[in-house]
Scaffold this active site. Structure first.
Site, PDB file in Angstrom:
ATOM      1  N   ASP A 234     -83.923  -4.185  40.357  1.00 44.83           N
ATOM      2  CA  ASP A 234     -82.906  -3.423  39.625  1.00 44.83           C
ATOM      3  C   ASP A 234     -83.489  -2.616  38.469  1.00 44.83           C
ATOM      4  O   ASP A 234     -82.794  -2.342  37.484  1.00 44.83           O
ATOM      5  CB  ASP A 234     -81.792  -4.345  39.081  1.00 44.83           C
ATOM      6  CG  ASP A 234     -81.279  -5.279  40.150  1.00 44.83           C
ATOM      7  OD1 ASP A 234     -81.016  -4.785  41.251  1.00 44.83           O
ATOM      8  OD2 ASP A 234     -81.158  -6.491  39.889  1.00 44.83           O
TER       9      ASP A 234
ATOM     10  N   LYS B 226     -85.522   1.966  40.440  1.00 41.79           N
ATOM     11  CA  LYS B 226     -86.503   2.632  41.301  1.00 41.79           C
ATOM     12  C   LYS B 226     -85.862   3.761  42.094  1.00 41.79           C
ATOM     13  O   LYS B 226     -86.493   4.796  42.323  1.00 41.79           O
ATOM     14  CB  LYS B 226     -87.114   1.620  42.287  1.00 41.79           C
ATOM     15  CG  LYS B 226     -87.833   0.483  41.615  1.00 41.79           C
ATOM     16  CD  LYS B 226     -88.362  -0.516  42.615  1.00 41.79           C
ATOM     17  CE  LYS B 226     -87.326  -1.417  43.249  1.00 41.79           C
ATOM     18  NZ  LYS B 226     -86.694  -2.388  42.365  1.00 41.79           N
TER      19      LYS B 226
ATOM     20  N   GLY C 210     -80.184  -2.983  46.411  1.00 39.78           N
ATOM     21  CA  GLY C 210     -79.059  -2.111  46.090  1.00 39.78           C
ATOM     22  C   GLY C 210     -79.584  -0.970  45.255  1.00 39.78           C
ATOM     23  O   GLY C 210     -80.137  -1.195  44.189  1.00 39.78           O
ATOM     24  N   HIS C 211     -79.504   0.230  45.781  1.00 40.22           N
ATOM     25  CA  HIS C 211     -79.935   1.382  44.990  1.00 40.22           C
ATOM     26  C   HIS C 211     -78.696   2.163  44.627  1.00 40.22           C
ATOM     27  O   HIS C 211     -77.858   2.406  45.473  1.00 40.22           O
ATOM     28  CB  HIS C 211     -80.788   2.366  45.791  1.00 40.22           C
ATOM     29  CG  HIS C 211     -81.851   1.727  46.598  1.00 40.22           C
ATOM     30  ND1 HIS C 211     -83.055   1.393  46.074  1.00 40.22           N
ATOM     31  CD2 HIS C 211     -81.887   1.397  47.903  1.00 40.22           C
ATOM     32  CE1 HIS C 211     -83.796   0.878  47.033  1.00 40.22           C
ATOM     33  NE2 HIS C 211     -83.109   0.860  48.143  1.00 40.22           N
TER      34      HIS C 211
ATOM     35  N   GLN D 147     -86.669  -4.766  45.583  1.00 38.69           N
ATOM     36  CA  GLN D 147     -86.953  -5.939  44.730  1.00 38.69           C
ATOM     37  C   GLN D 147     -88.188  -5.645  43.869  1.00 38.69           C
ATOM     38  O   GLN D 147     -88.419  -4.494  43.554  1.00 38.69           O
ATOM     39  CB  GLN D 147     -87.124  -7.213  45.565  1.00 38.69           C
ATOM     40  CG  GLN D 147     -85.840  -7.685  46.231  1.00 38.69           C
ATOM     41  CD  GLN D 147     -85.606  -7.045  47.573  1.00 38.69           C
ATOM     42  OE1 GLN D 147     -86.507  -6.824  48.354  1.00 38.69           O
ATOM     43  NE2 GLN D 147     -84.360  -6.729  47.879  1.00 38.69           N
TER      44      GLN D 147
HETATM   45  P1  IMP Z   1     -82.655 -13.000  48.708  1.00 32.96           P
HETATM   46  O1  IMP Z   1     -83.559 -11.812  48.675  1.00 32.96           O
HETATM   47  O2  IMP Z   1     -81.226 -12.652  49.037  1.00 32.96           O
HETATM   48  O3  IMP Z   1     -83.198 -14.084  49.573  1.00 32.96           O
HETATM   49  O4  IMP Z   1     -82.605 -13.595  47.217  1.00 32.96           O
HETATM   50  C1  IMP Z   1     -83.738 -14.206  46.604  1.00 32.96           C
HETATM   51  C2  IMP Z   1     -83.795 -13.867  45.121  1.00 32.96           C
HETATM   52  O5  IMP Z   1     -84.090 -12.480  44.968  1.00 32.96           O
HETATM   53  C3  IMP Z   1     -82.493 -14.111  44.366  1.00 32.96           C
HETATM   54  O6  IMP Z   1     -82.814 -14.505  43.042  1.00 32.96           O
HETATM   55  C4  IMP Z   1     -81.845 -12.726  44.337  1.00 32.96           C
HETATM   56  O7  IMP Z   1     -80.947 -12.592  43.269  1.00 32.96           O
HETATM   57  C5  IMP Z   1     -83.077 -11.861  44.175  1.00 32.96           C
HETATM   58  N1  IMP Z   1     -82.907 -10.494  44.696  1.00 32.96           N
HETATM   59  C6  IMP Z   1     -82.935 -10.092  45.983  1.00 32.96           C
HETATM   60  N2  IMP Z   1     -82.768  -8.766  46.076  1.00 32.96           N
HETATM   61  C7  IMP Z   1     -82.641  -8.298  44.827  1.00 32.96           C
HETATM   62  C8  IMP Z   1     -82.471  -6.984  44.266  1.00 32.96           C
HETATM   63  O8  IMP Z   1     -82.427  -5.963  44.963  1.00 32.96           O
HETATM   64  N3  IMP Z   1     -82.373  -6.937  42.924  1.00 32.96           N
HETATM   65  C9  IMP Z   1     -82.475  -8.022  42.130  1.00 32.96           C
HETATM   66  N4  IMP Z   1     -82.649  -9.255  42.602  1.00 32.96           N
HETATM   67  C10 IMP Z   1     -82.730  -9.394  43.939  1.00 32.96           C
END
Ligand code: IMP
Length: 435
Positions: free
Chosen positions: A14, A17, A41-42, A236
């Site tokens: 977040d 990017k 999420g962009h 991420q």
């Molecule tokens: P997962 O990717 O859904 O398996 O989540 C694993 C961890 O990564 C959790 O702490 C999520 O909140 C975090 N996470 C996954 N995608 C994002 C993102 O795009 N932004 C921020 N945190 C993320």
């Protein structure tokens, strides 16, 4: 040979990017997502209109560009159809889309399994961990498998059989309540042929919309030979990397630079790496966060920076920038230049702080560490005077308030990499560029 660019996150995701990628896309021929799935999420604001994507690269907003969902991206084809349609409905003609045949499909049982055990990490609930588990466990279903409907039905039958044993056991282990159990069971009792039809239809629909299923290594090699630039868009971030992040509070992919090579089978000849960080820090989900502000100041940052998840709507944990963590992320990615976003959010604060060291068990540490250490770390801060001016209209570094420049210059000195872009507002144009 043209210089290609990778944009990677340096914190916990977040960082903004998408906005940088969107502005760099003008000079690129192809924009590539190399890892992750709809957990990302962009949000990009174009002429006051907000566009939010989960799976499509932000480059898709440019009709004359091509985007690629690479080999280690997790694909939900129905979602790709929806995101492309949403764009068309809002009057944007999307760019061309390639999808890797090697990409794994997120199947309904992956989402079910994530909902049963993802709570430990606070996942986004999109089935990411279980889909990667099945991919490395050699039981994934790839986009290329779904083209042959007969084969797809057979693979789904095999996987349903396995998941019908696995999921009830998981539910017993996690003590899932009766109501949730009934709902989850319904999801895995669907007929294999129905699931296969849904996926095959979505893929067919995508192909009708002009989407091509490709070999990433091949198309990217051709793009490079044609003298066009490639832009790699990380989702991420470093501290969520399955190996280099705060394990186990991480996602299941490689957002760091190594992910580019594994996720495409292609090594760019010349590559510059731009790392993105906010001027402060946020995190969603569980895990250590040494500079977290679990107080009024944190709430202030959340409100002013609108820090709510694009994918889950969850309020983000907010805090000061952690420069030790940032320097670690810079090194792990071999970052050449930094983009610091949301500097405008700090306007109006009397005092700004940044973490510059940790105290752990009576010792001072100057390096980022593993989770067990970070959970015990007390942060050593450096204080900066704030500024009051509204900086959203500023386009040149020299026009920023002195105190803002001092903050940026301290960060670059500390991490040893120049800050080349500074975000001063949410709009596409609200950016200060620096040589
Ligand atoms: P997962 O990717 O859904 O398996 O989540 C694993 C961890 O990564 C959790 O702490 C999520 O909140 C975090 N996470 C996954 N995608 C994002 C993102 O795009 N932004 C921020 N945190 C993320």
């Amino acid at each position: 040979m043209k210089l290609h660019t990778a944009v990677v996150g340096l914190q916990w995701g977040d960082e903004g990017k998408g906005k940088l990628v969107d502005s760099l896309t003008k000079r690129a021929g192809v924009v590539v997502r190399y890892q992750g799935g709809p957990n990302a999420g962009h949000t990009v604001v174009v002429r006051g209109k907000k566009h939010a994507f989960h799976l499509l690269p932000s480059g898709i907003l440019h009709r004359d560009k091509t985007c690629l969902l690479g080999d280690t991206v997790l694909v939900d084809p129905m979602l790709v159809v929806r995101e492309l349609n949403q764009l068309r409905e809002s009057g944007v003609k999307p760019g061309k889309l390639w999808v890797s045949k090697r990409a794994n499909l997120i199947m309904p049982w992956h989402v079910v399994r994530d909902s049963i055990s993802g709570w430990r990490v606070g996942t986004t609930g999109r089935g990411i961990g279980p889909t990667y588990q099945d991919a490395t466990g050699r039981r994934g279903i790839r986009v290329g498998d779904a083209v042959d409907k007969k084969r797809l039905v057979q693979r789904i039958e095999e996987e349903l059989e396995w998941n019908r044993i696995l999921i009830p056991a998981l539910m017993d282990y996690e003590k899932v309540g009766k109501k949730a159990r009934r709902e989850l069971m319904r999801l895995i009792e669907i007929d294999a042929k129905d699931i296969a039809s849904e996926y095959a239809n979505a893929l067919r629909q995508l192909q009708k919309m002009g989407v091509e299923l490709v070999d990433s290594w091949r198309v990217l090699s051709q793009v490079q030979e044609a003298g066009k630039r490639i832009l790699f868009e990380g989702a991420q971030a470093a501290l969520l990397d399955i190996v280099h992040g705060d394990y186990p509070y991480v996602t299941s992919s490689h957002p760091t630079l190594g992910g580019v090579y594994v996720g495409t089978g292609f090594r760019p000849k010349r590559l510059r790496v731009i790392g993105v960080t906010k001027a402060y820090a946020t995190r969603v989900g569980e895990g250590p966060f040494a500079t977290e502000l679990d107080n009024k100041e944190g709430e202030w940052l959340r409100d002013k920076g609108n820090e709510y998840g694009t994918t889950t709507g969850r309020p983000r944990r907010c805090g000061w920038a952690d420069l030790i963590a940032l320097r670690y992320a810079v090194r792990v990615n071999g970052v050449d230049g930094i983009c610091m976003t949301k500097l405008d959010v700090l306007s109006g604060l009397k005092k700004i702080r940044a973490g510059v060291g940790y105290r752990v068990g009576g010792k001072t540490l100057m390096e980022y560490g593993e989770v067990r250490m970070m959970e015990r770390a007390k942060t050593i801060y450096r204080d900066f005077e704030g500024w009051n001016e509204d900086i959203t209209g500023v386009r040149k570094f020299g026009d920023l308030p002195k105190k803002a420049r001092e903050y940026v210059e301290f960060v670059e000195d500390y991490v040893g990499v120049r800050v080349r872009y500074i975000g001063v507002g949410p709009g596409r144009e609200e950016m200060v560029g620096r040589r």
